[in-house]
Design a protein around this motif. Structure first.
Motif, PDB file in Angstrom:
ATOM      1  N   ALA A   1      11.062   7.760  -6.870  1.00 37.61           N
ATOM      2  CA  ALA A   1       9.892   8.603  -7.111  1.00 37.61           C
ATOM      3  C   ALA A   1      10.146  10.071  -6.717  1.00 37.61           C
ATOM      4  O   ALA A   1       9.236  10.890  -6.775  1.00 37.61           O
ATOM      5  CB  ALA A   1       8.687   8.052  -6.347  1.00 37.61           C
TER       6      ALA A   1
ATOM      7  N   ARG B   1       0.810  -1.224   0.000  1.00 40.90           N
ATOM      8  CA  ARG B   1       0.000   0.000   0.000  1.00 40.90           C
ATOM      9  C   ARG B   1       0.844   1.274   0.000  1.00 40.90           C
ATOM     10  O   ARG B   1       0.314   2.367   0.175  1.00 40.90           O
ATOM     11  CB  ARG B   1      -0.927   0.007   1.209  1.00 40.90           C
ATOM     12  N   LEU B   2       2.120   1.144  -0.202  1.00 40.17           N
ATOM     13  CA  LEU B   2       3.019   2.285  -0.133  1.00 40.17           C
ATOM     14  C   LEU B   2       2.633   3.390  -1.118  1.00 40.17           C
ATOM     15  O   LEU B   2       2.740   4.573  -0.803  1.00 40.17           O
ATOM     16  CB  LEU B   2       4.457   1.821  -0.389  1.00 40.17           C
ATOM     17  N   ASP B   3       2.157   2.997  -2.288  1.00 40.05           N
ATOM     18  CA  ASP B   3       1.758   3.990  -3.295  1.00 40.05           C
ATOM     19  C   ASP B   3       0.582   4.843  -2.837  1.00 40.05           C
ATOM     20  O   ASP B   3       0.386   5.949  -3.342  1.00 40.05           O
ATOM     21  CB  ASP B   3       1.403   3.311  -4.623  1.00 40.05           C
ATOM     22  N   ASP B   4      -0.219   4.340  -1.898  1.00 40.50           N
ATOM     23  CA  ASP B   4      -1.394   5.066  -1.414  1.00 40.50           C
ATOM     24  C   ASP B   4      -1.065   6.025  -0.267  1.00 40.50           C
ATOM     25  O   ASP B   4      -1.904   6.814   0.132  1.00 40.50           O
ATOM     26  CB  ASP B   4      -2.457   4.079  -0.912  1.00 40.50           C
TER      27      ASP B   4
ATOM     28  N   ALA C   1      12.200   2.485  -3.955  1.00 36.47           N
ATOM     29  CA  ALA C   1      11.044   2.934  -4.754  1.00 36.47           C
ATOM     30  C   ALA C   1      10.710   4.396  -4.463  1.00 36.47           C
ATOM     31  O   ALA C   1      10.459   5.182  -5.390  1.00 36.47           O
ATOM     32  CB  ALA C   1       9.830   2.051  -4.466  1.00 36.47           C
ATOM     33  N   LEU C   2      10.711   4.777  -3.187  1.00 35.35           N
ATOM     34  CA  LEU C   2      10.411   6.169  -2.835  1.00 35.35           C
ATOM     35  C   LEU C   2      11.501   7.110  -3.337  1.00 35.35           C
ATOM     36  O   LEU C   2      11.205   8.197  -3.842  1.00 35.35           O
ATOM     37  CB  LEU C   2      10.217   6.317  -1.330  1.00 35.35           C
TER      38      LEU C   2
ATOM     39  N   LYS D   1       7.518  14.840   0.012  1.00 37.06           N
ATOM     40  CA  LYS D   1       8.789  14.456  -0.617  1.00 37.06           C
ATOM     41  C   LYS D   1      10.006  14.989   0.127  1.00 37.06           C
ATOM     42  O   LYS D   1      11.121  14.569  -0.123  1.00 37.06           O
ATOM     43  CB  LYS D   1       8.808  14.904  -2.070  1.00 37.06           C
TER      44      LYS D   1
END
Length: 114
Positions: free
Chosen positions: A90, A58-61, A86-87, A66
């Motif tokens: 991004a 669920r990290l994308d949610d 991943a973060l 930033k």
């Protein structure tokens, strides 16, 4: 005095690695995010008090800034390293992975909640 992020070790994947003892010493210096599944937080390794649970799936949610410092935690450091990479990819700028995860936290004798 340098921040937790500034004291952490740069990783080639764009995030930084930080030892459990350093996280414990500067616990208010970053948002702590445990990427394990909720049931794991109640398991034998427990969790760090005040941690926010955002499972890797669920990290994308998640709503993270930033620029805010984030320390990612999991069982052994593998999933949190994956999340950190991943973060960072991004565009997040202050991402840290707690090396060794909750296994290392427990081995260091740091306080745990179950």
């Amino acid at each position: 005095m340098p921040t937790l992020f500034e004291r952490s070790t740069p990783n080639p994947a764009g995030y930084r690695d930080v030892a459990p003892k350093d996280v414990a010493a500067a616990i208010s210096g970053a948002r702590l995010v445990d990427v394990r599944d909720p049931a794991e937080l109640r398991g034998e390794l427990g969790h760090v008090a005040g941690i926010e649970n955002v499972p890797l799936a669920r990290l994308d949610d998640a709503a993270f800034s930033k620029d805010e410092p984030l320390v990612l935690v999991c069982r052994s450091g593998r999933r949190s390293a994956q999340a950190a990479a991943a973060l960072s990819a991004a565009g997040f700028r202050c991402i840290m992975n707690m090396t060794g995860g909750m296994i290392a936290w427990n081995e260091a004798g740091l306080p745990v909640q179950r």
